[in-house]
Design a protein around this motif. Structure first.
Motif, PDB file in Angstrom:
ATOM      1  N   PRO A 147      95.414  51.103  41.919  1.00  0.00           N
ATOM      2  CA  PRO A 147      94.457  51.438  42.978  1.00  0.00           C
ATOM      3  C   PRO A 147      94.273  50.285  43.962  1.00  0.00           C
ATOM      4  O   PRO A 147      94.072  50.494  45.154  1.00  0.00           O
ATOM      5  CB  PRO A 147      93.151  51.715  42.231  1.00  0.00           C
ATOM      6  CG  PRO A 147      93.529  51.919  40.814  1.00  0.00           C
ATOM      7  CD  PRO A 147      94.796  51.165  40.584  1.00  0.00           C
ATOM      8  N   LEU A 168      92.354  48.134  32.121  1.00  0.00           N
ATOM      9  CA  LEU A 168      92.057  47.118  33.144  1.00  0.00           C
ATOM     10  C   LEU A 168      93.247  46.938  34.080  1.00  0.00           C
ATOM     11  O   LEU A 168      93.091  46.814  35.297  1.00  0.00           O
ATOM     12  CB  LEU A 168      91.715  45.790  32.472  1.00  0.00           C
ATOM     13  CG  LEU A 168      90.301  45.754  31.905  1.00  0.00           C
ATOM     14  CD1 LEU A 168      90.148  44.666  30.855  1.00  0.00           C
ATOM     15  CD2 LEU A 168      89.284  45.543  33.025  1.00  0.00           C
ATOM     16  N   ALA A 192      87.325  52.112  27.293  1.00  0.00           N
ATOM     17  CA  ALA A 192      86.048  52.419  27.951  1.00  0.00           C
ATOM     18  C   ALA A 192      86.117  53.723  28.737  1.00  0.00           C
ATOM     19  O   ALA A 192      85.147  54.467  28.808  1.00  0.00           O
ATOM     20  CB  ALA A 192      85.675  51.267  28.884  1.00  0.00           C
ATOM     21  N   PRO A 225      77.942  56.620  34.532  1.00  0.00           N
ATOM     22  CA  PRO A 225      78.181  55.579  33.523  1.00  0.00           C
ATOM     23  C   PRO A 225      79.590  54.984  33.569  1.00  0.00           C
ATOM     24  O   PRO A 225      79.798  53.873  33.106  1.00  0.00           O
ATOM     25  CB  PRO A 225      77.959  56.299  32.181  1.00  0.00           C
ATOM     26  CG  PRO A 225      77.670  57.716  32.475  1.00  0.00           C
ATOM     27  CD  PRO A 225      77.512  57.904  33.947  1.00  0.00           C
ATOM     28  N   HIS A 226      80.553  55.716  34.141  1.00  0.00           N
ATOM     29  CA  HIS A 226      81.929  55.200  34.164  1.00  0.00           C
ATOM     30  C   HIS A 226      82.326  54.634  35.519  1.00  0.00           C
ATOM     31  O   HIS A 226      83.507  54.388  35.769  1.00  0.00           O
ATOM     32  CB  HIS A 226      82.913  56.287  33.731  1.00  0.00           C
ATOM     33  CG  HIS A 226      82.812  56.607  32.269  1.00  0.00           C
ATOM     34  ND1 HIS A 226      83.625  56.032  31.318  1.00  0.00           N
ATOM     35  CD2 HIS A 226      81.960  57.403  31.594  1.00  0.00           C
ATOM     36  CE1 HIS A 226      83.293  56.472  30.123  1.00  0.00           C
ATOM     37  NE2 HIS A 226      82.282  57.317  30.257  1.00  0.00           N
ATOM     38  N   HIS A 273      81.284  53.856  24.173  1.00  0.00           N
ATOM     39  CA  HIS A 273      81.544  53.464  25.561  1.00  0.00           C
ATOM     40  C   HIS A 273      80.762  52.201  25.905  1.00  0.00           C
ATOM     41  O   HIS A 273      81.312  51.251  26.476  1.00  0.00           O
ATOM     42  CB  HIS A 273      81.180  54.617  26.508  1.00  0.00           C
ATOM     43  CG  HIS A 273      81.281  54.240  27.954  1.00  0.00           C
ATOM     44  ND1 HIS A 273      80.214  54.289  28.815  1.00  0.00           N
ATOM     45  CD2 HIS A 273      82.318  53.759  28.682  1.00  0.00           C
ATOM     46  CE1 HIS A 273      80.605  53.878  30.019  1.00  0.00           C
ATOM     47  NE2 HIS A 273      81.864  53.550  29.970  1.00  0.00           N
ATOM     48  N   PHE A 275      94.023  37.191  33.918  1.00  0.00           N
ATOM     49  CA  PHE A 275      94.175  37.567  32.517  1.00  0.00           C
ATOM     50  C   PHE A 275      95.066  36.590  31.737  1.00  0.00           C
ATOM     51  O   PHE A 275      95.368  36.820  30.575  1.00  0.00           O
ATOM     52  CB  PHE A 275      94.719  39.003  32.411  1.00  0.00           C
ATOM     53  CG  PHE A 275      93.657  40.024  32.749  1.00  0.00           C
ATOM     54  CD1 PHE A 275      93.281  40.243  34.063  1.00  0.00           C
ATOM     55  CD2 PHE A 275      93.003  40.717  31.754  1.00  0.00           C
ATOM     56  CE1 PHE A 275      92.280  41.149  34.384  1.00  0.00           C
ATOM     57  CE2 PHE A 275      91.999  41.628  32.062  1.00  0.00           C
ATOM     58  CZ  PHE A 275      91.637  41.845  33.377  1.00  0.00           C
ATOM     59  N   ALA A 334      84.717  56.630  45.977  1.00  0.00           N
ATOM     60  CA  ALA A 334      86.016  56.005  45.669  1.00  0.00           C
ATOM     61  C   ALA A 334      85.981  55.194  44.375  1.00  0.00           C
ATOM     62  O   ALA A 334      87.010  55.028  43.724  1.00  0.00           O
ATOM     63  CB  ALA A 334      86.463  55.107  46.818  1.00  0.00           C
TER      64      ALA A 334
HETATM   65  C1  HEM Z   1      90.794  49.103  44.798  1.00  0.00           C
HETATM   66  C2  HEM Z   1      90.735  48.942  43.535  1.00  0.00           C
HETATM   67  C3  HEM Z   1      90.008  49.842  42.566  1.00  0.00           C
HETATM   68  C4  HEM Z   1      89.622  51.147  42.673  1.00  0.00           C
HETATM   69  C5  HEM Z   1      89.793  52.083  43.860  1.00  0.00           C
HETATM   70  C6  HEM Z   1      88.988  51.520  41.417  1.00  0.00           C
HETATM   71  C7  HEM Z   1      88.461  52.751  41.139  1.00  0.00           C
HETATM   72  C8  HEM Z   1      87.953  53.125  39.924  1.00  0.00           C
HETATM   73  C9  HEM Z   1      87.535  54.458  39.581  1.00  0.00           C
HETATM   74  C10 HEM Z   1      87.590  55.662  40.505  1.00  0.00           C
HETATM   75  C11 HEM Z   1      87.120  54.439  38.295  1.00  0.00           C
HETATM   76  C12 HEM Z   1      86.563  55.625  37.505  1.00  0.00           C
HETATM   77  C13 HEM Z   1      87.693  56.352  36.846  1.00  0.00           C
HETATM   78  C14 HEM Z   1      87.205  57.527  36.056  1.00  0.00           C
HETATM   79  O1  HEM Z   1      85.997  57.741  35.919  1.00  0.00           O
HETATM   80  O2  HEM Z   1      88.070  58.260  35.541  1.00  0.00           O
HETATM   81  C15 HEM Z   1      87.273  53.100  37.809  1.00  0.00           C
HETATM   82  C16 HEM Z   1      86.946  52.710  36.548  1.00  0.00           C
HETATM   83  C17 HEM Z   1      87.213  51.476  36.081  1.00  0.00           C
HETATM   84  N1  HEM Z   1      87.641  50.381  36.827  1.00  0.00           N
HETATM   85 FE1  HEM Z   1      88.084  50.321  38.796  1.00  0.00          FE
HETATM   86  N2  HEM Z   1      88.980  50.424  40.597  1.00  0.00           N
HETATM   87  C18 HEM Z   1      89.596  49.393  41.258  1.00  0.00           C
HETATM   88  C19 HEM Z   1      89.799  48.119  40.819  1.00  0.00           C
HETATM   89  C20 HEM Z   1      89.442  47.677  39.589  1.00  0.00           C
HETATM   90  C21 HEM Z   1      89.687  46.347  39.095  1.00  0.00           C
HETATM   91  C22 HEM Z   1      90.318  45.188  39.890  1.00  0.00           C
HETATM   92  C23 HEM Z   1      89.262  46.343  37.794  1.00  0.00           C
HETATM   93  C24 HEM Z   1      89.292  45.209  36.808  1.00  0.00           C
HETATM   94  C25 HEM Z   1      90.195  44.286  36.747  1.00  0.00           C
HETATM   95  C26 HEM Z   1      88.719  47.655  37.490  1.00  0.00           C
HETATM   96  C27 HEM Z   1      88.202  48.044  36.268  1.00  0.00           C
HETATM   97  C28 HEM Z   1      87.780  49.328  35.956  1.00  0.00           C
HETATM   98  C29 HEM Z   1      87.407  49.773  34.598  1.00  0.00           C
HETATM   99  C30 HEM Z   1      87.414  48.938  33.334  1.00  0.00           C
HETATM  100  C31 HEM Z   1      87.044  51.116  34.681  1.00  0.00           C
HETATM  101  C32 HEM Z   1      86.566  52.036  33.537  1.00  0.00           C
HETATM  102  C33 HEM Z   1      85.077  51.937  33.438  1.00  0.00           C
HETATM  103  C34 HEM Z   1      84.460  52.863  32.392  1.00  0.00           C
HETATM  104  O3  HEM Z   1      85.067  53.894  32.027  1.00  0.00           O
HETATM  105  O4  HEM Z   1      83.355  52.552  31.953  1.00  0.00           O
HETATM  106  N3  HEM Z   1      88.838  48.427  38.593  1.00  0.00           N
HETATM  107  N4  HEM Z   1      87.779  52.299  38.813  1.00  0.00           N
END
Ligand code: HEM
Length: 418
Positions: A258, A251, A111, A357-358, A119, A178, A352
């Protein structure tokens, strides 16, 4: 080093930030950057909202440090693609395939690195499957995991909260959500933590990670259960085994590293800043405030959200070139001096979680996990304090994350719960 350009770009525009040539370019790697990234962001602001940086030796990128410009990139998929197959310097070998930043930036059919319909299909499978997680069960599981870890460290009177708490808790939660057995989980985390460091060990870490996810996919194909892995597999999007592995990597990547950094950066703030320390002594726990503050000032993903211009174009007065990586400095955008206090205070407009979309699809659960982790710890170890002065805490190197290397604390020992 000057980056060679493909033939049809024979006359590179002088102000293309990723081609700043011999000009001094700020390095987002090495011990100096890790020790004080804010100093780099401050120097970079002299360029405006887009600045040339080096993210590993010889690897050039543009860094967006202005808040409004960051939103412009994140919300304009028709101008900026997420697909790293557009990265010219990687495709033509200027950036070697074994560069330490490649595992965090190279294309995978997931994704994070796809646009448009591809996407939507992959993200849809992820959001639907995460949506099936019962929030009460999640909270209970985080509480139980936190209690188990605190029982382990409590009698000792001291601990490195990074290794003994912050790093383990997201892993326990991930394994539970998971349906991942612990031995496979260990491989996943060893691999993921290695590639986030973006150093010489990244390639080996990548191999360990691949082995772990392949194991998990094979296990769940054979024995599906009430878990996110099995729900992803059963989703009408019909993910192949290869796609499953790639979604699990993303995932895991965003779900553990993070998460660990949000927990530890939050604890660091709570234990070192008088505004919070005073409240702790009075028995109130301003955990939500501390989480908000960390998300604004020390976001776990500091510089990421990589995009590639679809064509040469101006971005807030700076030319950005097709196929050159643009990273969004979520940390610098959040602390943009041009962002008025009103837009900053008390709301959650920080980047943060990225935007557009992402944007992170798991903000809600991620915040709950961090809040419960902090509350539980402060509740059971109310007199906890840092073992060394806060300014002596070390940060891990690498351009992408804001990650402590250790968090040593002491506290009056407590006995295990019965
Ligand atoms: C403190 C914890 C977290 C932070 C700071 C965080 C932050 C972010 C950020 C900044 C992105 C965008 C990255 C980019 O555009 O390159 C992102 C995307 C994503 N995050 Fe989180 N995340 C956290 C926890 C989680 C958790 C627990 C999950 C799922 C188990 C998750 C699933 C995802 C997924 C699947 C994307 C990609 C979405 C896409 O491209 O459509 N994240 N996250």
């Amino acid at each position: 080093m000057t980056t060679p350009r493909p033939a049809h770009h024979a006359a590179p525009p002088l102000d293309c930030p990723a081609h700043a040539g011999a000009r001094t370019v700020e390095r987002l790697y090495g011990p100096e950057f890790a020790a004080d990234p804010m100093a780099s962001y401050t120097r970079l602001r002299a360029h405006g909202s887009v600045a040339p940086v080096e993210i590993a030796p010889g690897v050039r990128a543009s860094l967006v440090i202005g808040y409004d410009t960051a939103l412009e990139v994140l919300r304009s998929p028709e101008r900026f693609s997420k697909d790293p197959r557009r990265w010219r310097a990687l495709a033509d070998g200027t950036v070697p395939a074994d560069s330490p930043v490649v595992p965090m930036m190279a294309y995978r059919p997931n994704a994070l690195w796809t646009d448009g319909d591809d996407h939507s299909r992959l993200r849809g499978a992820i959001t639907d499957s995460l949506g099936r997680v019962d929030p009460d069960a999640l909270m209970r599981h985080v509480e139980h995991s936190a209690d188990t870890l605190i029982d382990r460290i409590g009698p000792k009177g001291r601990a490195d909260l990074l290794h003994e708490y912050g790093a383990v808790l997201p892993l326990l939660v991930f394994n539970e959500l998971f349906g991942c057995p612990p031995a496979t989980g260990d491989k996943l985390v060893e691999g993921m933590s290695g590639i986030f460091d973006a150093d010489a060990g990244s390639e080996k870490a990548n191999a360990v990670l691949a082995e772990g996810v392949a194991e998990l996919v094979a296990l769940k194909r054979a024995e599906p259960g009430p878990d996110v892995t099995s729900w992803l597999m059963a989703h009408p999007a019909g993910l192949t085994d290869e796609e499953m592995s790639h979604q699990l990597v993303v995932l895991l990547g965003v779900g553990t590293e993070p998460q660990l950094n949000l927990i530890c950066n939050g604890l660091r703030l709570l234990l070192s800043d008088d505004r919070f320390a005073g409240d702790l002594a009075r028995g109130t726990m301003p955990v939500e405030d501390a989480i908000d503050e960390v998300l604004w000032t020390d976001p776990p993903m500091a510089n990421y959200a990589v995009h590639y211009p679809i064509h040469d174009q101006e971005l807030d007065g700076t030319l950005v070139c097709e196929g050159e990586p643009i990273l969004i400095s979520l940390a610098a955008a959040n602390t943009d001096p041009g962002l008025s206090g009103e837009r900053r205070t008390g709301n959650r407009a920080h980047l943060a979680w990225s935007a557009g979309p992402h944007t992170c699809p798991a903000k809600g659960p991620a915040r709950v996990i961090a809040a419960v982790a902090l509350e539980k710890l402060l509740d059971r170890l109310p007199n906890i304090e840092l073992e060394i002065p806060v300014e002596k805490l070390e940060w891990r190197q690498g351009p992408f994350h804001r990650a402590l290397a250790g968090l040593p604390v002491r506290f009056p020992p407590i006995s295990r719960r019965v």
